[in-house]
Scaffold this active site. Structure first.
Site, PDB file in Angstrom:
ATOM      1  N   GLU A   1     -11.929  72.808  22.857  1.00 22.62           N
ATOM      2  CA  GLU A   1     -11.145  74.004  23.153  1.00 22.62           C
ATOM      3  C   GLU A   1      -9.722  73.555  23.457  1.00 22.62           C
ATOM      4  O   GLU A   1      -9.515  72.560  24.173  1.00 22.62           O
ATOM      5  CB  GLU A   1     -11.714  74.759  24.350  1.00 22.62           C
ATOM      6  CG  GLU A   1     -10.831  75.915  24.814  1.00 22.62           C
ATOM      7  CD  GLU A   1     -11.378  76.633  26.053  1.00 22.62           C
ATOM      8  OE1 GLU A   1     -12.600  76.562  26.282  1.00 22.62           O
ATOM      9  OE2 GLU A   1     -10.578  77.241  26.791  1.00 22.62           O
TER      10      GLU A   1
ATOM     11  N   GLU B   1      -2.330  79.928  28.966  1.00 20.47           N
ATOM     12  CA  GLU B   1      -3.063  80.803  29.877  1.00 20.47           C
ATOM     13  C   GLU B   1      -2.119  81.199  31.002  1.00 20.47           C
ATOM     14  O   GLU B   1      -1.260  80.408  31.420  1.00 20.47           O
ATOM     15  CB  GLU B   1      -4.287  80.102  30.466  1.00 20.47           C
ATOM     16  CG  GLU B   1      -5.511  80.130  29.591  1.00 20.47           C
ATOM     17  CD  GLU B   1      -6.734  79.685  30.356  1.00 20.47           C
ATOM     18  OE1 GLU B   1      -7.660  80.502  30.544  1.00 20.47           O
ATOM     19  OE2 GLU B   1      -6.776  78.512  30.792  1.00 20.47           O
TER      20      GLU B   1
END
Length: 288
Positions: A168, A173
């Site tokens: 990932e 974010e």
């Protein structure tokens, strides 16, 4: 999408050997390991545009390029997130005025067959099944929401479908209760938050909510690097030892754009501040 922060220490192993009895020694040197210094930011020279969405046609996102991930609506989403991800619903994902808008709203879609009791709606767009890449420079120009409880992300997952073993990459974010902080993460089977070994770094983008910024991934056979506005701040080097647990990034990954609500990282939601939205001006993928 990450939960905790840690720093990774890269260990570089070099070896050399010599032999023979002649006056001229023969020396074998292992292939050079890339420098652990962060490379310069921005698109690598000579890499060409391979895929893009400029969001120039109003309406729902281009179905030839994007699908929706709604798989966990009934059961509930990971990390104690509170949203229902809607499929093909203009209120939650639309192209307007040259931008993709992913909107989170305070509402319950109780009539939907996969409704799981959520009191919020949003959207999670994916290129899975439409496009994926191995080695690329990916740039997403976006402006983020800052309402309490918002959790937007721009990220990548391995097409093989295993997590975290297939890797990932969190290109961006952000959470509303830390408006000037951006997080980048690179997860593998060896480095991930459930094991307490995540590779995550925070950087400051003071006006992440008020202005568009370029969130960037530079991914080659040598390393994965995440940056913003041509400034890199986190990387993972390929150890080149054949261990898939350490380096799954020789296989394709697809892109995700989503706006989660609440959850372990998003925190308490300010209902009065909804709706909130992430705006994306473009997505561009360059390859060598």
């Amino acid at each position: 999408m990450m939960r905790q922060a840690a720093l990774m220490t890269a260990v570089v192993l070099l070896c050399a050997c010599g032999g023979g009895s002649s006056a001229t020694a023969q020396v074998a040197v292992a292939p050079a390991t890339p420098s652990s210094a962060l490379p310069a930011g921005g698109r690598p020279a000579g890499w060409n545009l391979a895929w893009s969405d400029e969001f120039d046609v109003d309406g729902l996102p281009d179905a030839a390029k994007w699908d929706y991930d709604t798989a966990n609506n009934k059961a509930g989403w990971f990390n104690h997130e509170l949203q229902y991800y809607a499929r093909g619903r203009l209120e939650n994902s639309r192209v307007s005025g040259g931008k993709l808008i992913i909107a989170a709203r305070k509402e319950a879609l109780a009539t939907m067959a996969d409704y799981g009791g959520q009191q919020y709606t949003s959207a999670r767009l994916v290129t899975r099944g439409k496009a994926s890449w191995t080695y690329a420079f990916i740039e997403v120009r976006a402006k983020l929401p800052c309402g309490l409880g918002t959790w937007p992300a721009i990220w990548m997952l391995g097409t093989k479908g295993g997590w975290p073993v297939d890797g990932e990459i969190d290109i961006m974010e952000h959470v509303g209760h830390k408006p000037a902080e951006i997080l980048g993460s690179i997860y593998t089977g060896a480095q991930n938050w459930p094991k307490g070994t995540p590779n995550t770094t925070a950087t400051t983008v003071a006006d992440a909510c008020g202005a568009f910024h370029n969130y960037q991934l530079t991914w080659s056979a040598e390393r994965v690097v995440v940056g913003v506005d041509d400034r890199n701040y986190i990387q993972l080097l390929n150890p080149k030892d054949g261990d898939y647990q350490k380096w799954p990034f020789s296989s394709p990954q697809y892109l995700l754009l989503n706006l989660a609500i609440g959850g372990d990282l998003g925190g308490v939601v300010d209902d009065a501040g909804l709706p909130q939205q992430m705006e994306v001006e473009y997505v561009r993928v360059y390859q060598p």
